[in-house]
Design an enzyme around this catalytic site. Sequence first.
Site, PDB file in Angstrom:
ATOM      1  CE1 TYR A  72     -15.972 -20.019  58.897  1.00 40.42           C
ATOM      2  CE2 TYR A  72     -14.657 -21.038  57.175  1.00 40.42           C
ATOM      3  CZ  TYR A  72     -15.195 -19.904  57.763  1.00 40.42           C
ATOM      4  OH  TYR A  72     -14.942 -18.667  57.222  1.00 40.42           O
ATOM      5  CG  HIS A  73     -13.308 -28.521  60.495  1.00 43.61           C
ATOM      6  ND1 HIS A  73     -12.233 -29.138  59.870  1.00 43.61           N
ATOM      7  CD2 HIS A  73     -14.168 -28.197  59.496  1.00 43.61           C
ATOM      8  CE1 HIS A  73     -12.445 -29.188  58.565  1.00 43.61           C
ATOM      9  NE2 HIS A  73     -13.620 -28.611  58.318  1.00 43.61           N
ATOM     10  CE1 TYR A  74     -19.499 -24.257  65.161  1.00 36.10           C
ATOM     11  CE2 TYR A  74     -17.984 -22.965  63.819  1.00 36.10           C
ATOM     12  CZ  TYR A  74     -19.269 -23.357  64.142  1.00 36.10           C
ATOM     13  OH  TYR A  74     -20.325 -22.853  63.423  1.00 36.10           O
ATOM     14  CG  HIS A  75     -14.664 -30.406  67.901  1.00 38.35           C
ATOM     15  ND1 HIS A  75     -13.785 -29.799  67.012  1.00 38.35           N
ATOM     16  CD2 HIS A  75     -13.879 -30.998  68.834  1.00 38.35           C
ATOM     17  CE1 HIS A  75     -12.547 -30.021  67.379  1.00 38.35           C
ATOM     18  NE2 HIS A  75     -12.563 -30.738  68.495  1.00 38.35           N
TER      19      HIS A  75
END
Length: 576
Positions: free
Chosen positions: A507-510
């Site tokens: 859940y660390h999309y960027h």
Amino acid sequence: MDFHIFRLFYFMIVAVFIFHNSCYSDEAGNYRFMKDATSAPKLSYFDYIIIGGGTAGCALAATLSQNANVLVLERGGSPYDDPTATHINNFANTILNTSQNSLSQLFISQDGVYNSRARVLGGGTVINAGFYSRAEDEFVAEAGLDRNEVEAAYEWVERKIAFEPQIKGWQSAFRDGLLEAGVSPNNGFTYEHIVGTKIGGTIFDRDGHRHTAANLLEYANPNMIVVYLHASVHKILFTTNGNARPKAYGVIFRDGSGVFHTVELATQDPTNEVILSAGAIGSPQVLMLSGVGPAAHLAVYGVSPVIVDNPMVGQGMADNPMNPVFIPSPEPVEVSLVQAVGITKFGSYIEGGSALSVSISLTRSFFDSVLKLLEKTRLPTQSISSFLKSLDVRLNVTTKAGVIIQKANGPLSSGHLKLKNTNPDDNPLVTFNYYQDPEDLSKCVEGLSTIIKVIESKGYSKYNYPGVSGRGLLNLILALPTNLRPRHITSTFDLQQYCIDTVMTIYHYHGGCQVGKVVDNNYKVLGIDALRIIDGSTFLKSPGTNPQSTIMMLGRYMGQKILRERAAFRRKEEET
């Protein structure tokens, strides 16, 4: 005399009770400036319009409200409506809850990986695993941020929401296993990003209650801020006069009853701005729906007029790949989320948690939602039905177990975001291209090799069945539908193929609105006046082991910078 002492004592108790409840009222988020969007007027004016009350947006809004009128438009509801949903015991249930009014919105990337978007005031800090750790020094330097101001901004955040965790049995054994596996030195408790094994911070207090970015609104000037909940932004409005640069002047949003509202920037101060803080999925999506993005792609969906043709909007989408290992335990394990972490020299971060419980009905509901989404896509549905049949057994195992994961730093692999339609409430199409770059894959292999050493270490032995090897536990994951990707099972165990087949999101999309491509170094959108983007969509890589602290820090940092710019402009106006 005794009566007067009694009466004094009585009033002291009443005073303490009132004080306690007034403080609790603030902590519970009963802000008088927080309202449902249905109460919004058809037309209103503010100095700053912030799209998204998430991880960055709350910090930014609280700061700007010290010297300006601020409106926050949040598409979700309040994190305080159901306190049990944000308790540590309900972490898994909350993030897997995909009902219409849930705090988490399911999406499936085009890579076939399940993912979630926060849909609540406070953003990802309301549904994440709570680990609090700062960015590495290189990230801050590359971003061109002032080190002293960054430090002050982190401390501002930490005063409200960060805690030192209580380390119990499982996390202690995990820490010892990391050290025995060579992830050294032992750095103890610290918020700093330091190579070795450390105990990081947490946004869960000693009672397991979550403190989120929404708590940062306690810093806000209540007379200078309005937060509208269930406010879905449909487009940003621009002036387009001849050859002049387009300028953002307002926003159109829809409330929960389907009524549209317009909010515009107050005209008396040219420093007023619209600021996108809708996250790595929402910010590029709203930008495209407003006419800023690849012109050819926007034309396909009838987005008109095209304000700025920028093919880089939606590009550089990245999600740090995660690969888990579940370890059934012969011993009872406490409920814990990420506390100990191994920061390796080779670029893999190793984290863990224990005794996560998931309700059977909710998990079935999650996969029902997956199937509904798949009906609208061409992604395969393999393994889901067989998984549901064995769901009870799987849950009995995982409720008395630990899980250790590796996250590839960076990553170097990236993809893109495209519109699926013109409905801002629907998820766009996102491709992350997990492990496309060989260096990311190499980090995964080394990370999993280290996890195997942790599992087989003496320090961790209490929580692993005798004779069970780390490689044997990896095979367990191959039997679970951790994603929708095909499995490639061969006679020889291949860690590279295992990484590719079992990849999950952390859940660390960027990315999607990156610095130098969509925004400048001051986070102003290229080619447009009065529009900035301040959130993780601007990142070139994910900061530190976990990004939430840095995203909140950035909201505070940029809020102060904007206020200084505003004050400087006013001084200049007065001088002339």
